[in-house]
Design a protein around this motif. Structure first.
Motif, PDB file in Angstrom:
ATOM      1  N   PRO A 221     -84.722  -5.189 -29.250  1.00 48.63           N
ATOM      2  CA  PRO A 221     -84.155  -6.532 -29.424  1.00 48.63           C
ATOM      3  C   PRO A 221     -85.183  -7.659 -29.380  1.00 48.63           C
ATOM      4  O   PRO A 221     -85.113  -8.594 -30.180  1.00 48.63           O
ATOM      5  N   GLU A 222     -86.139  -7.582 -28.477  1.00 49.67           N
ATOM      6  CA  GLU A 222     -87.136  -8.654 -28.392  1.00 49.67           C
ATOM      7  C   GLU A 222     -87.997  -8.709 -29.657  1.00 49.67           C
ATOM      8  O   GLU A 222     -88.334  -9.785 -30.141  1.00 49.67           O
ATOM      9  N   ALA A 223     -88.337  -7.560 -30.223  1.00 52.82           N
ATOM     10  CA  ALA A 223     -89.117  -7.540 -31.466  1.00 52.82           C
ATOM     11  C   ALA A 223     -88.312  -8.157 -32.606  1.00 52.82           C
ATOM     12  O   ALA A 223     -88.847  -8.921 -33.421  1.00 52.82           O
ATOM     13  N   LEU A 224     -87.026  -7.848 -32.663  1.00 53.38           N
ATOM     14  CA  LEU A 224     -86.166  -8.442 -33.691  1.00 53.38           C
ATOM     15  C   LEU A 224     -86.043  -9.951 -33.509  1.00 53.38           C
ATOM     16  O   LEU A 224     -86.031 -10.707 -34.489  1.00 53.38           O
ATOM     17  N   ASP A 225     -85.967 -10.383 -32.264  1.00 49.54           N
ATOM     18  CA  ASP A 225     -85.888 -11.819 -31.982  1.00 49.54           C
ATOM     19  C   ASP A 225     -87.159 -12.530 -32.455  1.00 49.54           C
ATOM     20  O   ASP A 225     -87.095 -13.599 -33.059  1.00 49.54           O
ATOM     21  N   ILE A 226     -88.303 -11.930 -32.192  1.00 47.40           N
ATOM     22  CA  ILE A 226     -89.569 -12.514 -32.647  1.00 47.40           C
ATOM     23  C   ILE A 226     -89.586 -12.582 -34.170  1.00 47.40           C
ATOM     24  O   ILE A 226     -89.896 -13.621 -34.758  1.00 47.40           O
ATOM     25  N   ALA A 227     -89.242 -11.483 -34.817  1.00 50.83           N
ATOM     26  CA  ALA A 227     -89.258 -11.436 -36.284  1.00 50.83           C
ATOM     27  C   ALA A 227     -88.320 -12.477 -36.890  1.00 50.83           C
ATOM     28  O   ALA A 227     -88.625 -13.068 -37.927  1.00 50.83           O
ATOM     29  N   ALA A 228     -87.199 -12.726 -36.233  1.00 55.32           N
ATOM     30  CA  ALA A 228     -86.227 -13.697 -36.750  1.00 55.32           C
ATOM     31  C   ALA A 228     -86.757 -15.128 -36.694  1.00 55.32           C
ATOM     32  O   ALA A 228     -86.283 -15.993 -37.427  1.00 55.32           O
ATOM     33  N   GLN A 229     -87.730 -15.379 -35.839  1.00 53.58           N
ATOM     34  CA  GLN A 229     -88.273 -16.731 -35.693  1.00 53.58           C
ATOM     35  C   GLN A 229     -89.482 -17.003 -36.589  1.00 53.58           C
ATOM     36  O   GLN A 229     -89.972 -18.124 -36.650  1.00 53.58           O
ATOM     37  N   ILE A 230     -89.944 -15.984 -37.279  1.00 49.47           N
ATOM     38  CA  ILE A 230     -91.132 -16.139 -38.114  1.00 49.47           C
ATOM     39  C   ILE A 230     -90.736 -16.753 -39.456  1.00 49.47           C
ATOM     40  O   ILE A 230     -89.822 -16.266 -40.114  1.00 49.47           O
ATOM     41  N   PRO A 231     -91.430 -17.812 -39.851  1.00 42.35           N
ATOM     42  CA  PRO A 231     -91.138 -18.418 -41.154  1.00 42.35           C
ATOM     43  C   PRO A 231     -91.638 -17.505 -42.282  1.00 42.35           C
ATOM     44  O   PRO A 231     -92.322 -16.512 -42.013  1.00 42.35           O
ATOM     45  N   PRO A 232     -91.308 -17.827 -43.517  1.00 40.84           N
ATOM     46  CA  PRO A 232     -91.793 -16.987 -44.622  1.00 40.84           C
ATOM     47  C   PRO A 232     -93.312 -16.803 -44.555  1.00 40.84           C
ATOM     48  O   PRO A 232     -94.056 -17.776 -44.437  1.00 40.84           O
ATOM     49  N   ARG A 233     -93.719 -15.553 -44.581  1.00 42.17           N
ATOM     50  CA  ARG A 233     -95.141 -15.224 -44.518  1.00 42.17           C
ATOM     51  C   ARG A 233     -95.408 -14.014 -45.409  1.00 42.17           C
ATOM     52  O   ARG A 233     -94.599 -13.098 -45.472  1.00 42.17           O
TER      53      ARG A 233
ATOM     54  N   LEU B 228    -101.136  -2.489 -47.490  1.00 38.24           N
ATOM     55  CA  LEU B 228     -99.689  -2.631 -47.370  1.00 38.24           C
ATOM     56  C   LEU B 228     -99.371  -4.118 -47.318  1.00 38.24           C
ATOM     57  O   LEU B 228    -100.036  -4.875 -46.609  1.00 38.24           O
ATOM     58  N   THR B 229     -98.371  -4.534 -48.068  1.00 37.17           N
ATOM     59  CA  THR B 229     -97.943  -5.929 -48.073  1.00 37.17           C
ATOM     60  C   THR B 229     -96.652  -6.058 -47.282  1.00 37.17           C
ATOM     61  O   THR B 229     -95.691  -5.336 -47.538  1.00 37.17           O
ATOM     62  N   LEU B 230     -96.664  -6.972 -46.314  1.00 36.86           N
ATOM     63  CA  LEU B 230     -95.477  -7.290 -45.523  1.00 36.86           C
ATOM     64  C   LEU B 230     -95.028  -8.698 -45.875  1.00 36.86           C
ATOM     65  O   LEU B 230     -95.858  -9.589 -46.039  1.00 36.86           O
ATOM     66  N   MET B 231     -93.746  -8.880 -45.971  1.00 41.45           N
ATOM     67  CA  MET B 231     -93.181 -10.207 -46.192  1.00 41.45           C
ATOM     68  C   MET B 231     -92.182 -10.459 -45.077  1.00 41.45           C
ATOM     69  O   MET B 231     -91.383  -9.584 -44.741  1.00 41.45           O
ATOM     70  N   PHE B 232     -92.274 -11.629 -44.481  1.00 37.67           N
ATOM     71  CA  PHE B 232     -91.279 -12.055 -43.499  1.00 37.67           C
ATOM     72  C   PHE B 232     -90.446 -13.153 -44.123  1.00 37.67           C
ATOM     73  O   PHE B 232     -90.970 -14.011 -44.821  1.00 37.67           O
ATOM     74  N   ALA B 233     -89.162 -13.122 -43.826  1.00 42.22           N
ATOM     75  CA  ALA B 233     -88.181 -14.129 -44.252  1.00 42.22           C
ATOM     76  C   ALA B 233     -88.123 -14.280 -45.768  1.00 42.22           C
ATOM     77  O   ALA B 233     -88.573 -15.279 -46.283  1.00 42.22           O
ATOM     78  N   PRO B 234     -87.582 -13.356 -46.496  1.00 41.27           N
ATOM     79  CA  PRO B 234     -86.933 -12.117 -46.078  1.00 41.27           C
ATOM     80  C   PRO B 234     -87.971 -11.028 -45.789  1.00 41.27           C
ATOM     81  O   PRO B 234     -89.099 -11.090 -46.267  1.00 41.27           O
ATOM     82  N   VAL B 235     -87.538 -10.037 -45.047  1.00 40.45           N
ATOM     83  CA  VAL B 235     -88.441  -8.957 -44.665  1.00 40.45           C
ATOM     84  C   VAL B 235     -88.504  -7.917 -45.774  1.00 40.45           C
ATOM     85  O   VAL B 235     -87.481  -7.479 -46.291  1.00 40.45           O
ATOM     86  N   SER B 236     -89.724  -7.556 -46.131  1.00 40.69           N
ATOM     87  CA  SER B 236     -89.935  -6.458 -47.070  1.00 40.69           C
ATOM     88  C   SER B 236     -91.311  -5.856 -46.805  1.00 40.69           C
ATOM     89  O   SER B 236     -92.168  -6.480 -46.180  1.00 40.69           O
ATOM     90  N   MET B 237     -91.485  -4.649 -47.294  1.00 36.67           N
ATOM     91  CA  MET B 237     -92.734  -3.933 -47.100  1.00 36.67           C
ATOM     92  C   MET B 237     -92.961  -3.076 -48.336  1.00 36.67           C
ATOM     93  O   MET B 237     -92.038  -2.411 -48.802  1.00 36.67           O
ATOM     94  N   LYS B 238     -94.187  -3.123 -48.867  1.00 34.99           N
ATOM     95  CA  LYS B 238     -94.486  -2.262 -50.005  1.00 34.99           C
ATOM     96  C   LYS B 238     -95.971  -1.928 -50.014  1.00 34.99           C
ATOM     97  O   LYS B 238     -96.796  -2.716 -49.535  1.00 34.99           O
ATOM     98  N   PRO B 239     -96.298  -0.765 -50.552  1.00 35.97           N
ATOM     99  CA  PRO B 239     -97.713  -0.393 -50.608  1.00 35.97           C
ATOM    100  C   PRO B 239     -98.460  -1.290 -51.591  1.00 35.97           C
ATOM    101  O   PRO B 239     -97.872  -1.845 -52.522  1.00 35.97           O
ATOM    102  N   GLY B 240     -99.744  -1.439 -51.352  1.00 33.18           N
ATOM    103  CA  GLY B 240    -100.575  -2.236 -52.245  1.00 33.18           C
ATOM    104  C   GLY B 240    -100.702  -3.674 -51.782  1.00 33.18           C
ATOM    105  O   GLY B 240    -100.248  -4.043 -50.700  1.00 33.18           O
TER     106      GLY B 240
END
Length: 160
Positions: A47-59, A75-87
């Motif tokens: 839950p705490e990790a999810l709470d942190i992730a929810a507060q992160i602006p688009p990155r 690996l490319t990570l996107m926050f807000a919305p969350v996504s992950m893809k290789p490359g």
């Protein structure tokens, strides 16, 4: 930082078979598989990790895992919305690019080391938004069972 954290070491053959949140693989997982397993098996149930992730602006974050045999596994990570893809992203400038040894990343995910020990020991490189790096570190820490570390007020959670 302990001397255990300061030194680089590879994990023993078959290490991934002992990690409960990592699906059984015949061979060592690619970084993408490792990160996916960590996200689903640790971050999403903390839950705490999810709470942190929810507060992160688009990155937009790129992590380049340096495997000793396979080379760089980006690996490319996107926050807000969350996504992950290789490359790496095409046509977009990442907010943050982290380059780390594969085994330092793996050891951080399984709770053996604080990811910052790799940077402090000269085994990693950070380019870009330091606040984004701190946000990601907080997620790694709490999902791996470590307490969040303090941070300067200028780098508050979700700061630009």
């Amino acid at each position: 930082m302990s001397s255990e954290e300061a030194e680089y070491k590879e994990l023993p053959d078959g290490w991934w078979k002992k990690v409960e949140w990592l699906k059984a693989h015949e061979k060592e997982p690619m970084f993408e598989e490792l990160m996916y397993g960590f996200t689903i098996g640790k971050v999403m149930i903390t839950p705490e990790a999810l709470d942190i992730a929810a507060q992160i602006p688009p990155r937009l974050i790129v992590i380049r895992a340096e495997h000793p045999k396979r080379g760089i596994e980006p690996l490319t990570l996107m926050f807000a919305p969350v996504s992950m893809k290789p490359g790496e992203p095409e046509g977009e400038e990442p907010d943050l690019v982290l380059t780390l040894k594969y085994y330092d990343l793996a050891r951080s995910m399984i709770g053996e080391i604080d990811i910052m020990s790799a940077f402090f020991s000269g085994r990693g490189d950070i380019k870009g938004n330091i606040a984004a790096a701190m946000d990601l570190k907080d997620i790694f820490d709490v999902a791996a069972g470590r307490p969040r570390s303090g941070r300067p007020s200028a780098w508050s959670l979700g700061a630009p």
